[in-house]
Design a protein around this motif. Sequence first.
Motif, PDB file in Angstrom:
ATOM      1  N   MET A  15       0.966  -1.072  -0.113  1.00 30.33           N
ATOM      2  CA  MET A  15      -0.032  -0.014  -0.071  1.00 30.33           C
ATOM      3  C   MET A  15       0.831   1.341   0.051  1.00 30.33           C
ATOM      4  SD  MET A  15      -3.184   0.996   2.313  1.00 30.33           S
ATOM      5  CE  MET A  15      -2.447   1.041   3.962  1.00 30.33           C
ATOM      6  N   THR A  16       2.039   1.343   0.794  1.00 22.28           N
ATOM      7  CA  THR A  16       2.832   2.546   0.976  1.00 22.28           C
ATOM      8  C   THR A  16       4.247   2.041   0.364  1.00 22.28           C
ATOM      9  OG1 THR A  16       3.489   2.254   3.308  1.00 22.28           O
ATOM     10  CG2 THR A  16       1.436   3.580   2.820  1.00 22.28           C
ATOM     11  N   GLY A  17       4.516   0.886   0.214  1.00 15.98           N
ATOM     12  CA  GLY A  17       5.964   0.602  -0.332  1.00 15.98           C
ATOM     13  C   GLY A  17       6.755   0.792   1.054  1.00 15.98           C
ATOM     14  N   GLY A  18       6.328   0.483   2.125  1.00 16.91           N
ATOM     15  CA  GLY A  18       7.182   0.372   3.241  1.00 16.91           C
ATOM     16  C   GLY A  18       7.337   1.947   3.716  1.00 16.91           C
ATOM     17  N   ARG A  19       7.077   2.735   2.961  1.00 19.64           N
ATOM     18  CA  ARG A  19       7.309   4.054   3.636  1.00 19.64           C
ATOM     19  C   ARG A  19       6.352   4.452   4.942  1.00 19.64           C
ATOM     20  NH1 ARG A  19       5.155   7.918  -0.529  1.00 19.64           N
ATOM     21  NH2 ARG A  19       3.685   6.230  -0.899  1.00 19.64           N
ATOM     22  N   THR A  20       7.029   5.228   5.887  1.00 21.47           N
ATOM     23  CA  THR A  20       6.223   5.546   6.963  1.00 21.47           C
ATOM     24  C   THR A  20       6.369   7.090   7.088  1.00 21.47           C
ATOM     25  OG1 THR A  20       8.186   5.181   8.348  1.00 21.47           O
ATOM     26  CG2 THR A  20       6.399   3.412   8.182  1.00 21.47           C
ATOM     27  N   GLN A  21       7.300   7.770   6.430  1.00 21.81           N
ATOM     28  CA  GLN A  21       7.563   9.312   6.606  1.00 21.81           C
ATOM     29  C   GLN A  21       7.135   9.957   5.502  1.00 21.81           C
ATOM     30  OE1 GLN A  21       8.982  10.651   9.477  1.00 21.81           O
ATOM     31  NE2 GLN A  21       9.056   8.392  10.248  1.00 21.81           N
ATOM     32  N   THR A  22       6.597  11.338   5.843  1.00 21.70           N
ATOM     33  CA  THR A  22       6.063  11.991   4.685  1.00 21.70           C
ATOM     34  C   THR A  22       6.759  13.508   4.628  1.00 21.70           C
ATOM     35  OG1 THR A  22       4.386  13.019   6.084  1.00 21.70           O
ATOM     36  CG2 THR A  22       3.703  11.052   4.888  1.00 21.70           C
ATOM     37  N   ARG A  23       6.625  14.108   3.606  1.00 25.39           N
ATOM     38  CA  ARG A  23       7.136  15.747   3.729  1.00 25.39           C
ATOM     39  C   ARG A  23       6.313  16.528   4.425  1.00 25.39           C
ATOM     40  NH1 ARG A  23       7.863  18.333  -1.146  1.00 25.39           N
ATOM     41  NH2 ARG A  23       6.148  17.632  -1.668  1.00 25.39           N
ATOM     42  N   HIS A  24       4.917  16.299   4.735  1.00 27.68           N
ATOM     43  CA  HIS A  24       3.871  17.061   5.378  1.00 27.68           C
ATOM     44  C   HIS A  24       3.608  16.621   6.771  1.00 27.68           C
ATOM     45  CE1 HIS A  24       2.887  18.224   1.290  1.00 27.68           C
ATOM     46  NE2 HIS A  24       2.695  16.971   1.098  1.00 27.68           N
ATOM     47  N   GLN A  25       3.353  17.531   7.381  1.00 25.00           N
ATOM     48  CA  GLN A  25       3.106  17.540   9.154  1.00 25.00           C
ATOM     49  C   GLN A  25       1.574  17.018   9.177  1.00 25.00           C
ATOM     50  OE1 GLN A  25       5.035  17.557  11.890  1.00 25.00           O
ATOM     51  NE2 GLN A  25       6.915  17.842  10.745  1.00 25.00           N
ATOM     52  N   LEU A  26       1.296  15.691   9.352  1.00 24.66           N
ATOM     53  CA  LEU A  26      -0.410  15.518   9.273  1.00 24.66           C
ATOM     54  C   LEU A  26      -0.436  14.670  10.692  1.00 24.66           C
ATOM     55  CD1 LEU A  26      -0.570  13.970   5.640  1.00 24.66           C
ATOM     56  CD2 LEU A  26      -1.310  16.294   6.478  1.00 24.66           C
ATOM     57  N   SER A  27      -1.276  15.318  11.253  1.00 20.73           N
ATOM     58  CA  SER A  27      -1.741  14.403  12.615  1.00 20.73           C
ATOM     59  C   SER A  27      -3.139  13.865  12.358  1.00 20.73           C
ATOM     60  CB  SER A  27      -1.989  15.539  13.763  1.00 20.73           C
ATOM     61  OG  SER A  27      -2.861  16.362  13.538  1.00 20.73           O
ATOM     62  N   GLN A  45     -10.208   5.098  -2.616  1.00 23.47           N
ATOM     63  CA  GLN A  45     -11.215   5.329  -1.526  1.00 23.47           C
ATOM     64  C   GLN A  45     -11.210   6.603  -0.841  1.00 23.47           C
ATOM     65  OE1 GLN A  45     -10.357   1.346   0.194  1.00 23.47           O
ATOM     66  NE2 GLN A  45     -11.916   0.136  -0.815  1.00 23.47           N
ATOM     67  N   ILE A  46     -10.028   6.941  -0.569  1.00 23.05           N
ATOM     68  CA  ILE A  46      -9.735   8.085   0.339  1.00 23.05           C
ATOM     69  C   ILE A  46     -10.392   9.460  -0.425  1.00 23.05           C
ATOM     70  CG2 ILE A  46      -8.093  10.046   1.089  1.00 23.05           C
ATOM     71  CD1 ILE A  46      -6.232   7.309   1.809  1.00 23.05           C
ATOM     72  N   LEU A  47     -10.049   9.480  -1.907  1.00 25.94           N
ATOM     73  CA  LEU A  47     -10.517  10.306  -2.580  1.00 25.94           C
ATOM     74  C   LEU A  47     -12.079  10.604  -2.757  1.00 25.94           C
ATOM     75  CD1 LEU A  47      -8.062  10.510  -5.330  1.00 25.94           C
ATOM     76  CD2 LEU A  47      -8.467  12.220  -3.835  1.00 25.94           C
ATOM     77  N   THR A  48     -12.673   9.062  -2.683  1.00 27.17           N
ATOM     78  CA  THR A  48     -14.054   9.135  -2.835  1.00 27.17           C
ATOM     79  C   THR A  48     -14.704   9.552  -1.475  1.00 27.17           C
ATOM     80  OG1 THR A  48     -13.901   7.018  -4.492  1.00 27.17           O
ATOM     81  CG2 THR A  48     -15.881   7.574  -3.191  1.00 27.17           C
ATOM     82  N   LEU A  52     -10.492   8.594   8.256  1.00 27.87           N
ATOM     83  CA  LEU A  52     -10.150   7.881   6.975  1.00 27.87           C
ATOM     84  C   LEU A  52      -9.669   6.455   7.229  1.00 27.87           C
ATOM     85  CD1 LEU A  52      -8.629  10.793   4.749  1.00 27.87           C
ATOM     86  CD2 LEU A  52     -10.961   9.404   4.389  1.00 27.87           C
ATOM     87  N   ALA A  53      -8.571   6.386   8.383  1.00 32.33           N
ATOM     88  CA  ALA A  53      -7.985   5.092   8.785  1.00 32.33           C
ATOM     89  C   ALA A  53      -9.170   4.324   9.321  1.00 32.33           C
ATOM     90  CB  ALA A  53      -6.974   5.544   9.901  1.00 32.33           C
ATOM     91  N   GLY A  54      -9.795   4.682  10.000  1.00 40.72           N
ATOM     92  CA  GLY A  54     -10.922   3.835  10.594  1.00 40.72           C
ATOM     93  C   GLY A  54     -12.014   3.336   9.575  1.00 40.72           C
ATOM     94  N   THR A  55     -12.316   4.343   8.762  1.00 40.80           N
ATOM     95  CA  THR A  55     -13.392   3.857   7.746  1.00 40.80           C
ATOM     96  C   THR A  55     -12.658   2.571   6.986  1.00 40.80           C
ATOM     97  OG1 THR A  55     -14.456   6.077   7.681  1.00 40.80           O
ATOM     98  CG2 THR A  55     -14.696   4.476   5.701  1.00 40.80           C
ATOM     99  N   LEU A  56     -11.442   3.064   6.350  1.00 40.23           N
ATOM    100  CA  LEU A  56     -10.608   2.113   5.783  1.00 40.23           C
ATOM    101  C   LEU A  56     -10.245   0.800   6.363  1.00 40.23           C
ATOM    102  CD1 LEU A  56      -8.575   4.403   3.700  1.00 40.23           C
ATOM    103  CD2 LEU A  56     -10.487   3.305   2.792  1.00 40.23           C
ATOM    104  N   GLY A  57     -10.011   0.870   7.652  1.00 37.73           N
ATOM    105  CA  GLY A  57      -9.623  -0.256   8.288  1.00 37.73           C
ATOM    106  C   GLY A  57      -8.110  -0.269   8.397  1.00 37.73           C
ATOM    107  N   ARG A  58      -7.374   0.706   7.970  1.00 38.05           N
ATOM    108  CA  ARG A  58      -6.032   0.692   7.747  1.00 38.05           C
ATOM    109  C   ARG A  58      -5.298   1.583   8.987  1.00 38.05           C
ATOM    110  NH1 ARG A  58      -4.967  -3.423   4.436  1.00 38.05           N
ATOM    111  NH2 ARG A  58      -6.436  -3.054   2.517  1.00 38.05           N
ATOM    112  N   VAL A  71       0.655   8.473   4.856  1.00 36.26           N
ATOM    113  CA  VAL A  71       1.725   8.317   3.814  1.00 36.26           C
ATOM    114  C   VAL A  71       0.804   8.667   2.403  1.00 36.26           C
ATOM    115  CG1 VAL A  71       3.100   6.758   2.523  1.00 36.26           C
ATOM    116  CG2 VAL A  71       3.140   7.205   4.922  1.00 36.26           C
ATOM    117  N   LEU A  72      -0.473   7.867   2.357  1.00 35.76           N
ATOM    118  CA  LEU A  72      -1.293   8.039   1.396  1.00 35.76           C
ATOM    119  C   LEU A  72      -1.788   9.297   1.041  1.00 35.76           C
ATOM    120  CD1 LEU A  72      -3.019   4.478   1.167  1.00 35.76           C
ATOM    121  CD2 LEU A  72      -1.339   5.083  -0.228  1.00 35.76           C
ATOM    122  N   VAL A  73      -2.360   9.972   2.043  1.00 40.12           N
ATOM    123  CA  VAL A  73      -2.873  11.277   2.107  1.00 40.12           C
ATOM    124  C   VAL A  73      -1.756  12.335   1.657  1.00 40.12           C
ATOM    125  CG1 VAL A  73      -3.572  13.264   3.643  1.00 40.12           C
ATOM    126  CG2 VAL A  73      -4.648  10.789   3.653  1.00 40.12           C
ATOM    127  N   ALA A  74      -0.596  12.206   2.081  1.00 36.12           N
ATOM    128  CA  ALA A  74       0.599  12.968   1.697  1.00 36.12           C
ATOM    129  C   ALA A  74       0.982  12.892   0.260  1.00 36.12           C
ATOM    130  CB  ALA A  74       1.943  12.915   2.496  1.00 36.12           C
TER     131      ALA A  74
END
Length: 115
Positions: A1-13, A36-39, A51-57, A64-67
């Motif tokens: 899903m993220t290719g193993g990435r956990t860090q982003t360029r954006h400060q997102l809480s 699904q996030i866009l929808t 989004l995390a709760g709805t997607l179960g992720r 990472v996906l949002v970033a």
Amino acid sequence: MTGGRTQTRHQLSVDTILRVGPSRTSPPGRVEEARQILTLCRERRRTVAELAGTLGRPAVAVRVLVADLIDTKELVVHVAVPYDDNDQPTTALVQALIAGLRRECPNARDLRHAS
């Protein structure tokens, strides 16, 4: 899903509010969760936690996906205007500050009930 990435360029809480951005073109190879996030965000503004709760992720994966979606301008961070027309803090800002202080300082005295 993220290719193993956990860090982003954006400060997102987890309470970052997101809305659909100006871009309407998705790069090829977009993962299903990003679609699904866009929808979900087209329906109404959403937080990362929602989004995390709805997607179960996990929230870290959704961040990472949002970033990625912010980078392509498919999503933008919604920023509420914290001041009214008279340059005074809005009620929502004051309530958010109070809630944050209560969360960060749970043992502080409530001056309204102090004797």
